[in-house]
Design an enzyme around this catalytic site. Structure first.
Site, PDB file in Angstrom:
ATOM      1  N   ARG A   1       0.809  -1.032  -0.243  1.00 45.22           N
ATOM      2  CA  ARG A   1      -0.020  -0.108   0.038  1.00 45.22           C
ATOM      3  C   ARG A   1       0.589   1.461  -0.112  1.00 45.22           C
ATOM      4  O   ARG A   1       0.467   2.249  -0.737  1.00 45.22           O
ATOM      5  CB  ARG A   1      -0.829   0.039   1.324  1.00 45.22           C
ATOM      6  CG  ARG A   1      -2.012   1.267   1.379  1.00 45.22           C
ATOM      7  CD  ARG A   1      -3.254   1.291   1.990  1.00 45.22           C
ATOM      8  NE  ARG A   1      -1.916   1.118   3.237  1.00 45.22           N
ATOM      9  CZ  ARG A   1      -1.449   1.363   4.671  1.00 45.22           C
ATOM     10  NH1 ARG A   1      -0.926   2.340   4.356  1.00 45.22           N
ATOM     11  NH2 ARG A   1      -1.484   0.749   5.858  1.00 45.22           N
TER      12      ARG A   1
ATOM     13  N   TYR B   1     -16.282  16.786 -16.505  1.00 38.84           N
ATOM     14  CA  TYR B   1     -16.176  15.361 -16.953  1.00 38.84           C
ATOM     15  C   TYR B   1     -17.975  14.680 -15.702  1.00 38.84           C
ATOM     16  O   TYR B   1     -17.464  15.418 -14.195  1.00 38.84           O
ATOM     17  CB  TYR B   1     -15.280  14.292 -16.597  1.00 38.84           C
ATOM     18  CG  TYR B   1     -15.991  12.853 -16.114  1.00 38.84           C
ATOM     19  CD1 TYR B   1     -16.010  11.804 -17.257  1.00 38.84           C
ATOM     20  CD2 TYR B   1     -15.285  11.920 -15.122  1.00 38.84           C
ATOM     21  CE1 TYR B   1     -16.507  10.383 -16.823  1.00 38.84           C
ATOM     22  CE2 TYR B   1     -15.759  11.065 -14.994  1.00 38.84           C
ATOM     23  CZ  TYR B   1     -16.247  10.437 -15.472  1.00 38.84           C
ATOM     24  OH  TYR B   1     -15.987   9.070 -15.740  1.00 38.84           O
TER      25      TYR B   1
ATOM     26  N   ASP C   1      -6.390  18.785 -15.379  1.00 42.23           N
ATOM     27  CA  ASP C   1      -7.039  17.098 -15.782  1.00 42.23           C
ATOM     28  C   ASP C   1      -6.351  17.356 -17.635  1.00 42.23           C
ATOM     29  O   ASP C   1      -7.003  17.679 -18.316  1.00 42.23           O
ATOM     30  CB  ASP C   1      -8.334  17.013 -15.685  1.00 42.23           C
ATOM     31  CG  ASP C   1      -8.801  15.413 -16.414  1.00 42.23           C
ATOM     32  OD1 ASP C   1      -8.274  14.117 -17.186  1.00 42.23           O
ATOM     33  OD2 ASP C   1     -10.084  15.269 -16.082  1.00 42.23           O
TER      34      ASP C   1
ATOM     35  N   LYS D   1      -7.907   5.800 -20.243  1.00 38.11           N
ATOM     36  CA  LYS D   1      -8.082   6.340 -21.274  1.00 38.11           C
ATOM     37  C   LYS D   1      -6.412   6.139 -22.101  1.00 38.11           C
ATOM     38  O   LYS D   1      -6.205   5.035 -22.379  1.00 38.11           O
ATOM     39  CB  LYS D   1      -8.111   7.971 -21.674  1.00 38.11           C
ATOM     40  CG  LYS D   1      -9.555   7.990 -20.998  1.00 38.11           C
ATOM     41  CD  LYS D   1      -9.782   7.084 -19.777  1.00 38.11           C
ATOM     42  CE  LYS D   1     -11.785   7.828 -19.063  1.00 38.11           C
ATOM     43  NZ  LYS D   1     -12.177   7.505 -17.884  1.00 38.11           N
TER      44      LYS D   1
END
Length: 386
Positions: free
Chosen positions: A51, A103, A175, A200
């Site tokens: 982690r 978005y 972004d 993406k």
């Protein structure tokens, strides 16, 4: 190998990367482990629990830092997890100014998760930096930018927004999912943090869900690392490996996405059954001059509306594609088509969507890297069904 001396196309392959120390593996191995042996308490080889850190994830984090022109990278289980980490740097009473053409998932996170916790969000038309002046105050901590925006492909001037952010002592977050660092590098234009849905274009093959942040400033990075480790929304090593692999072909894929995108945009513009086409490469596109200045090319994302505006006709067209696949997401090698009003932006109220131009007749295309003649023929046959 010093990254500072390498050009972008080389950085995608070598940036932040070294052969594996154990056996010299050229690709970073998939370290599928949760924990690491220690010689003595606290005496380890840089990793203690996955982690907190994993060698495969570290290779990806170094890669995104390199290609974005940053010094630090952070990888998460999704793009929204990366956004969540950034907003968790705030406290109740803080304010965020964001683009109004946002978005849908980001909008939902802002309004449904963080707004009830006392963080205030302003959704503003950012086509001109002067428009956000009325919203800036002593509580403004973040200016959140998408450019090009999703799905209207609006262009926001990153340098101008950086000036506003710095004057307000706020952070500018960009972004960069649609453009990727192949087309624009926001950190070099004054952004403080760059965010990606690596699901993406960076992954590029529609086979992974992952989010990334890239940062220059060490103090900002340390704050984000603390939240990343404390909240635990990290990606697994296999997913990190897939995105490292995807980044290595980013430059060649983006070149073809841009070539095909340009051809499809012009094809749609000349089609008798198409009303409007939204693509930053047109001189008539709002802020085209800004796009030309801050982007290397104009990308493979296009939205268009059908003449007449009928929802029935739109559904018929979007369901008639053969090469384009009707699906969520974008940025893969395959061409995808989506209906923003009922898919990616369904979480935004209808009246708000329509104010932004996200009408029922709008179709969003993620133009892939297939043969351009096949893509044109597919669009033509689908449009001719109405």
């Amino acid at each position: 190998m010093a990254d500072d001396n390498l050009k972008f196309n080389t950085l995608t392959i070598h940036g932040g990367q070294q052969p594996d120390k154990a056996y010299g593996a050229v690709m970073p191995p998939i370290y599928q482990t949760s924990t690491y042996a220690q010689a003595a308490p606290g005496d380890h080889q840089g990793f203690e629990y996955s982690r907190s850190g994993n060698p495969t994830r570290k290779a990806l984090e170094d890669s995104i830092a390199s290609i974005e022109g940053g010094k630090f990278g952070l990888a998460f289980g999704s793009g929204l997890a990366a956004i969540d980490c950034v907003i968790k740097t705030l406290k109740p009473g803080d304010e965020v100014i964001s683009t109004n053409d946002l978005y849908g998932g980001t909008y939902r996170l802002f309004t449904k998760i963080f707004e009830p916790l006392g963080i205030k969000f302003h959704f503003v038309d950012m086509d001109n930096a002067d428009k956000i002046g009325d919203y800036v105050n002593e509580n403004t901590k973040i200016i959140w930018v998408e450019t090009p925006t999703n799905p209207m492909m609006n262009i926001i001037d990153i340098k101008a927004m950086s000036k506003v952010a710095k004057a307000a002592n706020a952070l500018l977050i960009v972004d960069n999912t649609f453009a990727t660092p192949y087309l624009q590098r926001p950190l070099e234009m004054g952004a403080d943090i760059v965010m990606h849905s690596a699901t993406k274009y960076l992954g590029g093959h529609s086979d992974v869900v992952l989010g990334l942040l890239a940062v220059k400033d060490e103090a900002i990075a340390e704050k984000l690392y603390f939240i990343q480790n404390s909240s635990g929304a990290v990606c697994g090593p296999m997913d990190a490996f897939l995105v490292v692999r995807g980044i290595k072909t980013l430059h060649v894929r983006m070149q073809r996405h841009c070539e095909n995108g340009k051809a499809i945009a012009h094809f749609l513009k000349d089609h008798p059954k198409v009303e409007n086409v939204y693509w930053p490469g047109f001189e008539s596109h709002p802020n085209h001059s800004v796009a030309k200045e801050q982007m290397k090319d104009f990308g493979g994302m296009i939205s268009f509306s059908i003449k007449g505006g009928s929802l029935e006709d739109t559904r018929k067209v979007i369901s008639s594609f053969n090469v384009f696949t009707l699906a969520e997401s974008l940025g893969g090698v395959e061409s995808l088509a989506g209906h923003p009003a009922s898919m990616t932006h369904a979480s935004i109220p209808k009246e708000e969507r329509e104010k932004l131009g996200i009408v029922d007749s709008l179709i969003r295309l993620s133009v892939g890297i297939e043969d351009i003649d096949d893509l044109k023929a597919d669009i033509d046959q689908a449009l001719n069904k109405i």
